[in-house]
Design a protein around this motif. Structure first.
Motif, PDB file in Angstrom:
ATOM      1  N   ARG A  89     -25.143   9.507 -76.708  1.00  0.00           N
ATOM      2  CA  ARG A  89     -26.125  10.020 -77.652  1.00  0.00           C
ATOM      3  C   ARG A  89     -25.796  11.471 -77.977  1.00  0.00           C
ATOM      4  O   ARG A  89     -25.404  12.249 -77.108  1.00  0.00           O
ATOM      5  N   GLY A  90     -25.934  11.831 -79.251  1.00  0.00           N
ATOM      6  CA  GLY A  90     -25.650  13.194 -79.672  1.00  0.00           C
ATOM      7  C   GLY A  90     -24.173  13.532 -79.697  1.00  0.00           C
ATOM      8  O   GLY A  90     -23.803  14.705 -79.680  1.00  0.00           O
ATOM      9  N   ASP A  91     -23.311  12.517 -79.744  1.00  0.00           N
ATOM     10  CA  ASP A  91     -21.871  12.747 -79.660  1.00  0.00           C
ATOM     11  C   ASP A  91     -21.161  12.270 -80.924  1.00  0.00           C
ATOM     12  O   ASP A  91     -20.034  11.798 -80.870  1.00  0.00           O
ATOM     13  N   GLU A  92     -21.822  12.366 -82.060  1.00  0.00           N
ATOM     14  CA  GLU A  92     -21.264  11.937 -83.333  1.00  0.00           C
ATOM     15  C   GLU A  92     -20.767  10.499 -83.221  1.00  0.00           C
ATOM     16  O   GLU A  92     -21.465   9.641 -82.728  1.00  0.00           O
ATOM     17  N   ASP A  93     -19.540  10.232 -83.681  1.00  0.00           N
ATOM     18  CA  ASP A  93     -19.044   8.856 -83.673  1.00  0.00           C
ATOM     19  C   ASP A  93     -17.874   8.666 -82.723  1.00  0.00           C
ATOM     20  O   ASP A  93     -17.093   7.728 -82.871  1.00  0.00           O
ATOM     21  N   ARG A  94     -17.726   9.541 -81.760  1.00  0.00           N
ATOM     22  CA  ARG A  94     -16.569   9.466 -80.858  1.00  0.00           C
ATOM     23  C   ARG A  94     -16.769   8.386 -79.798  1.00  0.00           C
ATOM     24  O   ARG A  94     -17.823   8.270 -79.185  1.00  0.00           O
ATOM     25  N   TRP A  95     -15.719   7.599 -79.570  1.00  0.00           N
ATOM     26  CA  TRP A  95     -15.735   6.536 -78.574  1.00  0.00           C
ATOM     27  C   TRP A  95     -15.066   7.026 -77.298  1.00  0.00           C
ATOM     28  O   TRP A  95     -13.991   7.618 -77.341  1.00  0.00           O
ATOM     29  N   ARG A  96     -15.704   6.747 -76.167  1.00  0.00           N
ATOM     30  CA  ARG A  96     -15.237   7.271 -74.889  1.00  0.00           C
ATOM     31  C   ARG A  96     -15.177   6.170 -73.834  1.00  0.00           C
ATOM     32  O   ARG A  96     -15.666   5.056 -74.052  1.00  0.00           O
ATOM     33  N   LEU A  97     -14.592   6.521 -72.681  1.00  0.00           N
ATOM     34  CA  LEU A  97     -14.554   5.589 -71.553  1.00  0.00           C
ATOM     35  C   LEU A  97     -15.889   5.595 -70.822  1.00  0.00           C
ATOM     36  O   LEU A  97     -16.471   6.658 -70.600  1.00  0.00           O
ATOM     37  N   PRO A  98     -16.386   4.430 -70.415  1.00  0.00           N
ATOM     38  CA  PRO A  98     -17.587   4.411 -69.576  1.00  0.00           C
ATOM     39  C   PRO A  98     -17.271   4.930 -68.177  1.00  0.00           C
ATOM     40  O   PRO A  98     -16.153   4.802 -67.677  1.00  0.00           O
ATOM     41  N   GLY A  99     -18.272   5.530 -67.554  1.00  0.00           N
ATOM     42  CA  GLY A  99     -18.104   6.085 -66.215  1.00  0.00           C
ATOM     43  C   GLY A  99     -18.973   7.314 -66.062  1.00  0.00           C
ATOM     44  O   GLY A  99     -19.818   7.612 -66.909  1.00  0.00           O
ATOM     45  N   GLY A 100     -18.760   8.061 -64.973  1.00  0.00           N
ATOM     46  CA  GLY A 100     -19.570   9.253 -64.772  1.00  0.00           C
ATOM     47  C   GLY A 100     -19.268   9.935 -63.458  1.00  0.00           C
ATOM     48  O   GLY A 100     -18.253   9.674 -62.815  1.00  0.00           O
ATOM     49  N   GLY A 101     -20.178  10.826 -63.062  1.00  0.00           N
ATOM     50  CA  GLY A 101     -19.955  11.714 -61.935  1.00  0.00           C
ATOM     51  C   GLY A 101     -19.965  11.018 -60.585  1.00  0.00           C
ATOM     52  O   GLY A 101     -20.711  10.063 -60.353  1.00  0.00           O
ATOM     53  N   ARG A 102     -19.135  11.554 -59.689  1.00  0.00           N
ATOM     54  CA  ARG A 102     -19.073  11.065 -58.314  1.00  0.00           C
ATOM     55  C   ARG A 102     -20.185  11.703 -57.498  1.00  0.00           C
ATOM     56  O   ARG A 102     -20.362  12.910 -57.517  1.00  0.00           O
ATOM     57  N   GLU A 103     -20.934  10.890 -56.772  1.00  0.00           N
ATOM     58  CA  GLU A 103     -21.973  11.397 -55.893  1.00  0.00           C
ATOM     59  C   GLU A 103     -21.400  11.648 -54.507  1.00  0.00           C
ATOM     60  O   GLU A 103     -20.378  11.073 -54.126  1.00  0.00           O
ATOM     61  N   ASP A 104     -22.068  12.532 -53.759  1.00  0.00           N
ATOM     62  CA  ASP A 104     -21.586  12.883 -52.431  1.00  0.00           C
ATOM     63  C   ASP A 104     -21.470  11.625 -51.568  1.00  0.00           C
ATOM     64  O   ASP A 104     -22.386  10.807 -51.511  1.00  0.00           O
ATOM     65  N   GLY A 105     -20.325  11.460 -50.918  1.00  0.00           N
ATOM     66  CA  GLY A 105     -20.095  10.296 -50.067  1.00  0.00           C
ATOM     67  C   GLY A 105     -19.363   9.163 -50.753  1.00  0.00           C
ATOM     68  O   GLY A 105     -18.903   8.232 -50.084  1.00  0.00           O
ATOM     69  N   GLU A 106     -19.247   9.202 -52.081  1.00  0.00           N
ATOM     70  CA  GLU A 106     -18.551   8.159 -52.809  1.00  0.00           C
ATOM     71  C   GLU A 106     -17.069   8.475 -52.960  1.00  0.00           C
ATOM     72  O   GLU A 106     -16.672   9.637 -53.033  1.00  0.00           O
ATOM     73  N   THR A 107     -16.259   7.429 -53.048  1.00  0.00           N
ATOM     74  CA  THR A 107     -14.902   7.587 -53.548  1.00  0.00           C
ATOM     75  C   THR A 107     -14.959   7.585 -55.070  1.00  0.00           C
ATOM     76  O   THR A 107     -15.981   7.235 -55.673  1.00  0.00           O
ATOM     77  N   TYR A 108     -13.849   7.950 -55.701  1.00  0.00           N
ATOM     78  CA  TYR A 108     -13.814   7.881 -57.164  1.00  0.00           C
ATOM     79  C   TYR A 108     -13.901   6.430 -57.632  1.00  0.00           C
ATOM     80  O   TYR A 108     -14.485   6.149 -58.684  1.00  0.00           O
ATOM     81  N   GLU A 109     -13.358   5.515 -56.862  1.00  0.00           N
ATOM     82  CA  GLU A 109     -13.470   4.102 -57.217  1.00  0.00           C
ATOM     83  C   GLU A 109     -14.931   3.652 -57.170  1.00  0.00           C
ATOM     84  O   GLU A 109     -15.418   2.965 -58.080  1.00  0.00           O
ATOM     85  N   ASP A 110     -15.636   4.024 -56.072  1.00  0.00           N
ATOM     86  CA  ASP A 110     -17.058   3.662 -55.947  1.00  0.00           C
ATOM     87  C   ASP A 110     -17.864   4.204 -57.125  1.00  0.00           C
ATOM     88  O   ASP A 110     -18.720   3.510 -57.687  1.00  0.00           O
ATOM     89  N   ALA A 111     -17.608   5.474 -57.473  1.00  0.00           N
ATOM     90  CA  ALA A 111     -18.366   6.112 -58.549  1.00  0.00           C
ATOM     91  C   ALA A 111     -18.142   5.407 -59.880  1.00  0.00           C
ATOM     92  O   ALA A 111     -19.081   5.196 -60.658  1.00  0.00           O
ATOM     93  N   THR A 112     -16.899   5.039 -60.146  1.00  0.00           N
ATOM     94  CA  THR A 112     -16.582   4.373 -61.411  1.00  0.00           C
ATOM     95  C   THR A 112     -17.298   3.044 -61.528  1.00  0.00           C
ATOM     96  O   THR A 112     -17.925   2.733 -62.550  1.00  0.00           O
ATOM     97  N   ILE A 113     -17.223   2.242 -60.482  1.00  0.00           N
ATOM     98  CA  ILE A 113     -17.870   0.923 -60.496  1.00  0.00           C
ATOM     99  C   ILE A 113     -19.378   1.067 -60.661  1.00  0.00           C
ATOM    100  O   ILE A 113     -20.007   0.356 -61.460  1.00  0.00           O
ATOM    101  N   ARG A 114     -19.988   2.015 -59.934  1.00  0.00           N
ATOM    102  CA  ARG A 114     -21.440   2.208 -60.030  1.00  0.00           C
ATOM    103  C   ARG A 114     -21.848   2.693 -61.412  1.00  0.00           C
ATOM    104  O   ARG A 114     -22.810   2.182 -62.009  1.00  0.00           O
ATOM    105  N   GLU A 115     -21.135   3.682 -61.938  1.00  0.00           N
ATOM    106  CA  GLU A 115     -21.496   4.242 -63.235  1.00  0.00           C
ATOM    107  C   GLU A 115     -21.350   3.209 -64.352  1.00  0.00           C
ATOM    108  O   GLU A 115     -22.179   3.160 -65.265  1.00  0.00           O
TER     109      GLU A 115
END
Length: 219
Positions: A89-115
């Motif tokens: 939202r608020g990002d014009e028409d640009r298409w991006r990859l789904p995902g988001g920030g890593r929470e404390d205790g997560e691996t980057y893999e865990d964060a990606t799957i959760r997000e």
């Protein structure tokens, strides 16, 4: 006094683990000056364990597409793999990859799957990372402190679920067989190898020349 490095050791250790798991992953390293108020906000999050985030280039094969409804023409059947991209939202028409920030205790893999699950309702199977983007941020007010962050994008395949967007954050999401008009930077990087029809005019990674075997620079 020596420069204070926040999260440097944690980021280096996580990057080393990802490199060990996938020796050929490209690593881009950059430095950036950010407004002091934004830096302080990032610093507060960093002290809570935040070091960046994980994102996914999600592919669905034609055999996994849902069956057509009776009203759809037969030539609507998918014949090629499709990729899931999102619009914030608020990002014009640009298409991006789904995902988001890593929470404390997560691996980057865990964060990606959760997000991905939270943002668009899909379950995915992760493959190897296709890019590690390490950034060292400094406040623009001259303070001698550096904040280390790491952003990882993974190849992934659809496992189950249908698109169900988090309306408070996203404008939409779609399965795309062809490159859209405007792609975010990390989506551009993967799209350049995926779609023959996508030819970025000024690829940002050409300036940094990502080297999968480059040594990290912590000084």
């Amino acid at each position: 006094m020596p420069t204070e490095h926040v999260n440097r050791d944690d980021v280096a250790a996580r990057l080393d683990r990802l490199r060990t798991a996938s020796e050929s992953v490209p690593v881009v390293e950059t430095e950036a000056a950010v407004p002091a108020d934004r830096f302080d906000s990032l610093l507060e999050r960093a002290h809570e364990g935040y070091t960046g985030g994980g994102y996914a280039w999600i592919v669905r094969e034609p055999a996994d597409a849902p069956p057509l409804s009776p009203s759809m023409p037969a030539d609507s059947v998918e014949s090629d793999p499709v990729v899931c991209l999102i619009q914030h939202r608020g990002d014009e028409d640009r298409w991006r990859l789904p995902g988001g920030g890593r929470e404390d205790g997560e691996t980057y893999e865990d964060a990606t799957i959760r997000e991905v699950r939270e943002e668009i309702g899909l379950e995915i199977d992760l493959a190897a990372p296709n890019l590690c983007y390490r950034e060292i941020q400094a406040p623009d007010d001259g303070r001698d402190i550096r904040l280390h962050t790491l952003w990882v994008t993974f190849d992934a395949v659809w496992a189950s679920g249908h698109l169900d967007i988090q309306a408070g954050e996203l404008r939409g999401a779609a399965w795309l067989a062809d490159p859209p008009r405007d792609l975010g930077p990390w989506a551009q990087y993967r799209a350049a190898d995926w779609w023959d029809a996508f030819d970025p005019v000024d690829p940002w990674w050409a300036e940094t020349d990502p080297d999968p075997h480059a040594e990290t620079t912590d000084e």
